[in-house]
Design a protein around this motif. Structure first.
Motif, short mmCIF file in Angstrom:
data_model
loop_
_atom_site.label_atom_id
_atom_site.label_comp_id
_atom_site.label_asym_id
_atom_site.label_seq_id
_atom_site.Cartn_x
_atom_site.Cartn_y
_atom_site.Cartn_z
N ARG A 293 0.81 -1.32 0.00
CA ARG A 293 0.03 -0.07 0.09
C ARG A 293 0.72 1.27 -0.02
O ARG A 293 0.68 2.27 -0.75
N GLU A 294 1.76 1.41 0.79
CA GLU A 294 3.04 2.40 0.91
C GLU A 294 3.44 2.54 -0.65
O GLU A 294 3.72 3.58 -0.84
N ARG A 295 4.07 1.37 -0.98
CA ARG A 295 4.63 1.65 -2.54
C ARG A 295 3.88 2.23 -3.30
O ARG A 295 4.02 3.22 -4.28
N LEU A 296 2.49 1.72 -3.35
CA LEU A 296 1.43 2.15 -4.52
C LEU A 296 1.33 3.74 -4.19
O LEU A 296 1.54 4.46 -5.26
N VAL A 297 1.06 4.12 -3.05
CA VAL A 297 1.17 5.71 -2.88
C VAL A 297 1.93 6.22 -3.51
O VAL A 297 2.25 7.50 -3.94
N GLN A 298 3.35 5.89 -3.03
CA GLN A 298 4.67 6.40 -3.51
C GLN A 298 4.71 6.67 -4.91
O GLN A 298 5.44 7.56 -5.68
N ASP A 299 4.31 5.38 -5.58
CA ASP A 299 4.50 5.45 -7.18
C ASP A 299 3.82 6.20 -7.57
O ASP A 299 4.06 6.96 -8.64
N LEU A 300 2.38 6.46 -7.18
CA LEU A 300 1.32 7.36 -7.76
C LEU A 300 2.02 8.92 -7.55
O LEU A 300 1.97 9.69 -8.39
N ARG A 301 2.37 9.12 -6.39
CA ARG A 301 3.12 10.59 -6.06
C ARG A 301 4.03 10.86 -6.91
O ARG A 301 4.33 11.90 -7.32
N GLN A 302 5.18 9.73 -7.23
CA GLN A 302 6.27 10.16 -8.07
C GLN A 302 5.84 10.39 -9.40
O GLN A 302 6.37 11.40 -10.12
N ALA A 303 4.89 9.70 -9.88
CA ALA A 303 4.24 9.87 -11.53
C ALA A 303 3.71 11.42 -11.14
O ALA A 303 3.74 12.17 -12.24
N ARG A 304 2.79 11.52 -10.26
CA ARG A 304 2.16 13.00 -10.13
C ARG A 304 3.24 13.98 -10.13
O ARG A 304 2.99 15.14 -10.55
N ASP A 305 4.17 13.76 -9.29
CA ASP A 305 5.21 14.98 -9.06
C ASP A 305 5.84 15.37 -10.23
O ASP A 305 6.16 16.45 -10.58
N LEU A 306 6.16 14.28 -11.08
CA LEU A 306 6.94 14.54 -12.33
C LEU A 306 6.12 15.40 -13.39
O LEU A 306 6.64 16.52 -14.06
N GLN A 307 4.90 15.09 -13.61
CA GLN A 307 3.86 15.77 -14.57
C GLN A 307 3.56 17.15 -13.89
O GLN A 307 3.58 17.89 -14.66
N GLY A 308 3.29 17.02 -12.71
CA GLY A 308 2.70 18.39 -12.10
C GLY A 308 3.74 19.23 -11.98
O GLY A 308 3.62 20.59 -12.45
N THR A 309 5.13 18.96 -11.71
CA THR A 309 6.25 19.93 -11.75
C THR A 309 6.41 20.56 -13.30
O THR A 309 6.63 21.71 -13.48
N GLU A 310 6.55 19.58 -14.27
CA GLU A 310 6.65 19.89 -15.71
C GLU A 310 5.53 21.07 -16.20
O GLU A 310 5.83 21.91 -16.58
N HIS A 311 4.28 20.78 -15.50
CA HIS A 311 3.21 21.58 -16.22
C HIS A 311 3.01 22.69 -15.13
O HIS A 311 1.78 23.62 -15.45
N ASN A 312 3.70 22.80 -13.90
CA ASN A 312 3.63 23.81 -13.09
C ASN A 312 2.05 24.03 -12.33
O ASN A 312 1.59 25.17 -12.33
N ILE A 313 1.88 22.83 -11.87
CA ILE A 313 0.51 22.77 -11.15
C ILE A 313 0.68 22.27 -9.74
O ILE A 313 1.50 21.43 -9.50
#
Length: 367
Positions: A293-313
């Motif tokens: 469960r913890e790895r799942l949350v971290q994997d989702l966060r990592q993907a989110r952070d990559l795209q969110g940072t790129e698009h400045n959201i």
């Protein structure tokens, strides 16, 4: 100006295309907030309307429905329930300065004061924010605070609009607004899992099953007696009680007494006895091991952070930890994202999230 008579309210002329809207309310010892004032501001006027004197708000209700008028608020997630309660409708056109800032590079949930300072160069005095708003008469400082909370909304929105330009983020912002106006949001029924996940080391499906029943009971009880949830039983106590999911009723009752829950003893005893001890209907997310469960949350966060940072959201606007349960539950059972995910999130992180969720879904479905 404070409006407390029907005559003064009926004299107001709303020949405008943009109106700032805000509420002051008291939320100290009740289940939900009690509205006290609604403040409305145009480019050249601001008024506070007393909601405790029984005014007929029909004219304002019609104004909210006018497709040619844009209402500006700060934090629609909080304002919309109040608007609905006071006017029995919501604005036809609504924009949210806090939400907009999330699509323009904010790295946190922005307060109204911080945005007014950033975009308008004006420092607001917020010292009266938690005033006793149900008291009458209001002090001059209270009234000025309330008026300022609406006064700068039209100007703030005008300045924020300039930052969008032709960027696709404006269409994402508009879609998210429509989702909020439609009441599409994360489901409250999974909040019990979020409470338990924070104590993942001690929890099993049987504990989550009981926690859900305790959580649902508290929600209904707090609403019935019109008191804050935490006044009934604190979150930490509900989690502690849920760990008794495999004990006998006598042990449960003794624990209630040890926790000094005598006032709730009979109610909680009924919950425990009526509980069906089913674990086959708890969230699929809970079938994953604690580390998974913890790895799942971290994997989702990592993907989110990559795209969110790129698009400045603002990252939490895309996905928050407490939404992981519902996200996984819907994906495992339907193969789709929840309705609140929308198309803009799908465009931004959909491909990555599908890949991640599919991998963990295989773990749940493995024989």
């Amino acid at each position: 100006m404070l409006i407390q008579t029907q005559k003064a309210l009926d004299r107001l002329d709303w020949n405008t295309d943009i109106v700032g809207i805000d509420h002051e309310f008291d939320w100290r010892d009740t289940y939900g907030p009690i509205p006290s004032l609604v403040q409305l501001a145009t480019q050249d006027r601001v008024v506070a309307i007393d909601l405790l004197v029984g005014l007929d708000l029909t004219s304002l209700r019609e104004l909210l429905k006018n497709p040619n008028v844009t209402f500006v608020c700060h934090d629609a997630s909080s304002e919309l329930p109040l608007i609905q309660e006071v006017f029995d409708t919501i604005p036809y056109n609504l924009v949210d300065t806090q939400l907009a800032s999330g699509f323009l590079g904010s790295t946190k949930v922005e307060s109204f004061g911080s945005l007014v300072a950033e975009y308008c160069g004006i420092t607001l005095d917020k010292s009266k924010q938690t005033s006793p708003w149900l008291n009458r008469p209001l002090s001059k400082a209270q009234l000025q605070y309330a008026l300022n909370d609406a006064k700068y909304l039209p100007l703030l929105w005008t300045e924020i609009q300039k930052q969008f330009g032709s960027d696709e983020r404006e269409s994402w912002f508009q879609e998210e607004l429509q989702l909020q106006k439609s009441g599409i949001q994360s489901k409250a029924k999974y909040l019990y899992t979020h409470m338990g996940v924070k104590n993942r080391g001690a929890f099993e499906p049987i504990h989550y099953s009981l926690l859900r029943e305790l959580f649902d009971w508290r929600e209904k009880f707090a609403k019935r007696v019109d008191r804050p949830r935490g006044w009934i039983v604190r979150d930490t106590v509900l989690v502690q009680l849920a760990t008794l999911g495999d004990c006998q009723v006598g042990t449960f009752i003794r624990t209630l007494k040890n926790l000094d829950l005598h006032k709730r003893l009979n109610e909680l005893r009924k919950v425990f006895i009526a509980w069906e001890r089913r674990t086959d209907d708890v969230a699929q997310f809970l079938k994953l091991g604690g580390k998974s469960r913890e790895r799942l949350v971290q994997d989702l966060r990592q993907a989110r952070d990559l795209q969110g940072t790129e698009h400045n959201i603002y990252l939490d606007l895309i996905f928050r930890r407490k939404q992981a349960v519902e996200l996984f539950e819907d994906f495992v059972t339907t193969g789709e994202f929840p309705a609140w995910f929308g198309t803009w999130r799908d465009t931004l992180v959909g491909e990555q999230f599908r890949s991640i969720l599919s991998a963990y879904a295989e773990e749940v479905n493995a024989p």
